[in-house]
Scaffold this motif. Structure first.
Motif, short mmCIF file in Angstrom:
data_model
loop_
_atom_site.label_atom_id
_atom_site.label_comp_id
_atom_site.label_asym_id
_atom_site.label_seq_id
_atom_site.Cartn_x
_atom_site.Cartn_y
_atom_site.Cartn_z
N LYS A 168 119.20 81.67 10.34
CA LYS A 168 120.71 82.70 10.87
C LYS A 168 121.85 81.50 10.95
CE LYS A 168 121.88 84.37 15.76
NZ LYS A 168 121.22 84.89 17.26
N SER A 169 122.80 81.79 11.02
CA SER A 169 123.89 80.90 10.65
C SER A 169 124.68 81.17 12.48
CB SER A 169 125.36 81.52 10.64
OG SER A 169 125.88 80.76 10.20
N ASP B 145 127.61 76.70 6.35
CA ASP B 145 126.40 77.25 6.12
C ASP B 145 126.67 78.14 4.99
OD1 ASP B 145 124.87 76.58 7.93
OD2 ASP B 145 125.23 78.39 9.57
N PHE B 146 125.56 78.15 3.50
CA PHE B 146 125.63 79.74 2.62
C PHE B 146 124.84 80.76 3.48
CE2 PHE B 146 125.13 76.07 -0.29
CZ PHE B 146 126.43 76.69 -1.18
N VAL B 147 125.30 81.96 3.67
CA VAL B 147 125.33 82.81 3.93
C VAL B 147 124.98 84.01 3.41
CG1 VAL B 147 126.44 82.43 5.87
CG2 VAL B 147 127.74 83.99 4.20
N VAL B 148 124.24 85.06 4.04
CA VAL B 148 123.14 86.10 2.72
C VAL B 148 123.22 87.05 3.54
CG1 VAL B 148 120.95 86.09 1.41
CG2 VAL B 148 121.39 83.92 1.94
N PRO B 149 123.74 87.89 2.93
CA PRO B 149 124.46 88.96 3.46
C PRO B 149 122.66 90.23 3.54
CG PRO B 149 125.69 89.28 1.25
CD PRO B 149 124.65 87.34 1.79
N PHE C 50 124.12 88.38 7.86
CA PHE C 50 123.60 87.56 7.24
C PHE C 50 122.50 86.99 8.15
CE2 PHE C 50 128.21 87.79 4.65
CZ PHE C 50 128.67 89.29 5.71
N TYR C 51 121.90 86.58 6.92
CA TYR C 51 120.80 85.10 7.45
C TYR C 51 122.30 83.60 6.67
CZ TYR C 51 117.41 88.75 5.96
OH TYR C 51 116.07 89.89 6.48
N LEU D 284 121.55 80.00 4.79
CA LEU D 284 120.11 79.32 4.24
C LEU D 284 120.78 78.18 4.90
CD1 LEU D 284 121.48 79.78 0.84
CD2 LEU D 284 119.72 81.09 2.36
#
Lengths: 584, 584
Positions: free
Chosen positions: A170-171, A178-182, A190-191, A193
């Motif tokens: 979690k951001s 943070d790199f985010v991941v939709p 978003f997750y 990394l």
């Protein structure tokens, strides 16, 4: 079966054996009646021989057509070489080829696959898969694998459990990098990394895992400085029911194990130095102690004359540079220019030649007599033939500048030997550091770092003076690991958040579930994390981490081999409920 | 120092020693004059005793206040227990407490920290850090760590190099299930998280790494079926200069090593079965061969009478279910219902009771006489007392349905023993499979899988019949690993792309840099990948992977402990040059 032996395996004991080998054509020498081919694989090189007297004409022709990097398979007999090559382990034998199969052809590679290649950095990165064929790169990757394995062996033998923590986390509001991941399944959400598994390793301690480690990728989306990577590897560790001493002992043990198993070096118990001492003696919290040139503070012996530059300075500090009194005027001018470069930033430099005849010659002879300078020599430990360099100004800035000069002179004088290893614990880091921008104190390490118990009262009166149970492992001037004992009780944590200027809500938002977890019996715990990329490079005697990473990214965070990152389909974006916004 | 021993360590040999212990209060029994406390850590449980005759009143009071999951430290003396407890290794001793420190208190946990807990799945996941304190979960994580370590030891000893491949890679047009990662530094562009390191391991073979492995996280953003995770762990392997046989030998060796080191079981050489045989005999390409009930095709002996259901079917196939002839009418009706469930999908089921007296009683007695049914019994290998179940219809569908029934009966009859291990290689998979939707052939494994050399001509005439050098390792009815020998030469690759209906441009777009790499001398190579989560679960004798993952996600891809994925700041999105699009 493609091979009976590898290309690094055959010795005189194999003479007259029939063997099958496979590999790449490293090079061939065609002498007309005889053709030699060096056959290469990961394990070494074997010399093949085609000999018109013994080899059919047709095969001679085929051999003649072999080009660099062709993939071939041969059958043949191991024979003794006429002219031995002692530089390689297979240098006493060669293989007289009886059967030759070309498994695959190759275009001429864009650079030579040799230890010393003609390929520039960019070309090598674009064709990284060819670069990896070169021994210097291949060896570094094998070396890295060996280091990782030894880390795992050592820690497993000590009852550490390797636990895989999640990559899709979690951001947090503080997670600016943070790199985010939709997520498609949870569109609009978003997750992130992990920048490190910090939270999860603390949760594992709450969970009673007792001794955790993991060799794990971490991610940070930040402007890259040279030799940083957006994804990097950490040896991440945490232990419960420990004090700082337990952690230092355990990971000193690990580092000794690595130096012994990987480098064949036995080192003594690691010296320890407080952060304050490191800053005072080396101007740096990660000093390279392979060489001297320790700082001498000269305020006492340099602020009693009419030299205002010194008199007005918070700190006057010098080092004795060995055997450099013989520097010419030109060399000395260049050195002054060097400290004045923007990267170092000194206004100027005072220097004193300690001549072999015992006399002194300085740039400030107008202000200081021979007795004064003798005192400087005594303080800096200079000997006849040395050059004393003195900087002055605001304390922290001046220390940083002199540290840069010390490291530079260490390099120039060859005092930073890659084969020499000088580990050092730096301990007692400050708990807090003042941030000019936000005008408040920030946790120097992270907000769960525990203060020295006896100094907690100081938080109210002199926060900057409070030291933490935080430590760095320094090797040859590089921080290779760092960690701390964590706060595990609610009361201290609440106090800390208070001093850091977090409201209860802010603290909850950022550390909510960790704080929840701590209510259910968190044990005392602490840990450390090593940067594997850096550690491996230093154990390998190198400064740059790039070649110890199989597929590194460049300074712009790009993988130029696969050309990533790249644009993606509008359709893909739409599925994620996202749209591009044009740059302004 | 928080402890001199762990809580699993003390034995009678420690009697009368002064010890320091730390851990969690598992439970306490207060008998007034005597209080027993079970102290727990990862290593075990030690019984503490407070005894009014020997313990000061003040400490008795303190001990009385200890609650479940309090974290405490004690000093005391090891004494012999009056009533021994043989069920735990420390059951012969207890520690008479002389000093008690409460290191941390605990709220009452939301479920009991016992082997059998009262907490439901959701609650346990929300408080996973407490769930991990329970032995069944903790033991599984320790078990996983051990399996990973043994994998690494075995492969390292075989000269495999563990190479870390990148996590931030490139999304490909086919990567419909890629997680993408927007880049801030390269705003508007995206990385993708790898679904597997397939391309990179092939590049490492081109790069001469020869033997590669990696235990690595992979990612897939797809609708989750039960027991799938968006992030999962693979043991990823690739070897150069190998044929299929080399790979099977190497990884059969690995699996044997694991069964021996982890389960203490020595297994014989693994049987091998072709894909066609597996489908014919078990209706399944990952058969559980721990038990029989092999398929018997009955067309020949069942299509000569007036039973149109069978006469019109492409396949009539049966199994003999051991000792189930005694099933009541009600049980049999339920079984028919079971195969008619939508998840199985059979229209109906014919069954034959093979009575103990040698007679047959079937649902199709109207059409088949005792002699007919005796033939069915012979074909299915039924013995008196068995129940023969027969399904019919389209070949593939019917096989799948009967396979489901076979597995169900294997479970019901207790034939799938978790402590028994029956590995199996399934080989000769079809190269291509027909896709009804796109009306063309797709690569069954992936487009670099090599066809059997001698069958390449068949591609033109009977593509579906072409077999690949592809193999799966099956353990107890689960595919635990799968791989193939890759195509390494341009000509075969071009042919394959042609049959798969790729234009040269499409092939370039999808596999561009791998195809480029292959021009510079790709060696023959092949590999395999194991699903670690599944492998560990099966070695641990379990069906579900969830508890072998420290912090798993639920079926909606959510981590309910940390509440991820979640919304992120507009500011963060803006930095990525992205905007949310409202769902329609």
């Amino acid at each position: 079966m493609y091979r009976s032996h590898t290309n690094g395996e055959l010795r005189q004991s194999h003479l007259n054996q029939d063997v099958t080998l496979s590999g790449w054509v490293q090079k061939s020498r065609d002498k007309g009646f005889i053709i030699w081919v060096d056959l290469r694989d990961r394990y070494g090189i074997t010399q093949l021989v085609f000999d018109a007297e013994r080899t059919p004409a047709e095969m001679m022709e085929k051999a003649r057509k072999l080009q660099r990097e062709f993939v071939i398979q041969i059958q043949g007999k191991v024979i003794e070489r006429e002219s031995k090559n002692n530089s390689i382990p297979t240098g006493n034998i060669e293989v007289l080829v009886e059967k030759l199969i070309v498994l695959n052809e190759s275009k001429t590679p864009p650079f030579t696959i040799e230890n010393e290649t003609d390929g520039g950095e960019d070309l090598r990165m674009k064709y990284r898969y060819l670069d990896i064929r070169r021994n210097p790169v291949k060896d570094k990757l094998v070396f890295r694998s060996k280091v990782s394995m030894e880390v795992r062996k050592y820690l497993s033998n000590q009852d550490f459990v390797e636990v895989e923590t999640p990559y899709l986390i979690k951001s947090t509001p503080e997670g600016a990098r943070d790199f985010v991941v939709p997520s498609r399944m949870n569109a609009g959400q978003f997750y992130a990394l992990p920048q490190s598994p910090q939270t999860f390793k603390q949760l594992l301690m709450v969970g009673g895992m007792d001794k955790y480690f993991q060799i794990v990728k971490c991610f940070r989306d930040e402007d890259l400085r040279a030799d940083r990577q957006p994804e990097f590897t950490q040896i991440d560790c945490e232990m419960a029911f420990v004090e700082q001493e337990d952690i230092l002992q355990t990971f000193e043990g690990l580092t000794k194990h690595l130096l012994k198993e990987i480098n064949g070096i036995k080192v003594e118990d690691f010296p320890r130095m407080t952060y304050d001492d490191a800053m005072q003696t080396y101007g740096n919290d990660k000093p390279d102690i392979r060489f001297g040139m320790q700082f001498a503070e000269l305020n006492e012996v340099a602020q009693h004359k009419d030299f205002n530059v010194f008199n007005e300075a918070e700190l006057v500090v010098g080092i004795a540079i060995p055997s450099c009194a013989s520097y010419s005027r030109k060399e000395l001018d260049a050195l002054v220019k060097w400290v004045q470069r923007p990267q170092v930033g000194a206004k100027g430099m005072v220097y004193v030649k300690f001549n072999e005849d015992g006399s002194f010659k300085s740039t400030v002879d107008k202000f200081y007599n021979q007795e004064d300078l003798a005192q400087w020599a005594e303080k800096t430990g200079a000997k006849p033939g040395d050059l004393i360099a003195v900087l002055s100004g605001e304390k922290n800035t001046t220390r940083a500048q002199l540290s840069a000069l010390r490291m530079e002179m260490g390099n120039r004088l060859g005092l930073r030997k890659p084969s020499e290893f000088a580990p050092l614990w730096v301990v007692d880091f400050p708990l807090l550091e003042w941030d000019e921008e936000t005008k408040r104190y920030h946790a120097m390490h992270h907000p769960f770092t525990s203060p020295k118990a006896e100094q907690i009262p100081l938080l109210a009166t002199d926060p900057a003076a409070v030291k933490a149970n935080a430590y760095d492992l320094v090797l040859n001037g590089n921080e290779i690991g760092g960690g701390s004992i964590r706060i595990h009780d609610k009361a201290t944590q609440a106090q800390m958040f208070d001093y850091l200027g977090f409201t209860e809500e802010e603290a909850k938002a950022q550390f909510g579930f960790l704080m929840d977890a701590f209510q259910y019996g968190a044990p005392p715990h602490g840990g450390i994390a090593f940067g594997l990329d850096r550690l491996v490079a230093i154990l390998g005697g190198q400064e740059s981490i790039r070649d110890f990473i199989a597929f590194p990214k460049n300074n712009a965070g790009r993988d130029i081999m696969i050309d990533a990152p790249a644009a993606i389909d509008e359709k893909q974006l739409a599925e994620l409920h996202l749209a591009k916004v044009e740059k302004k």
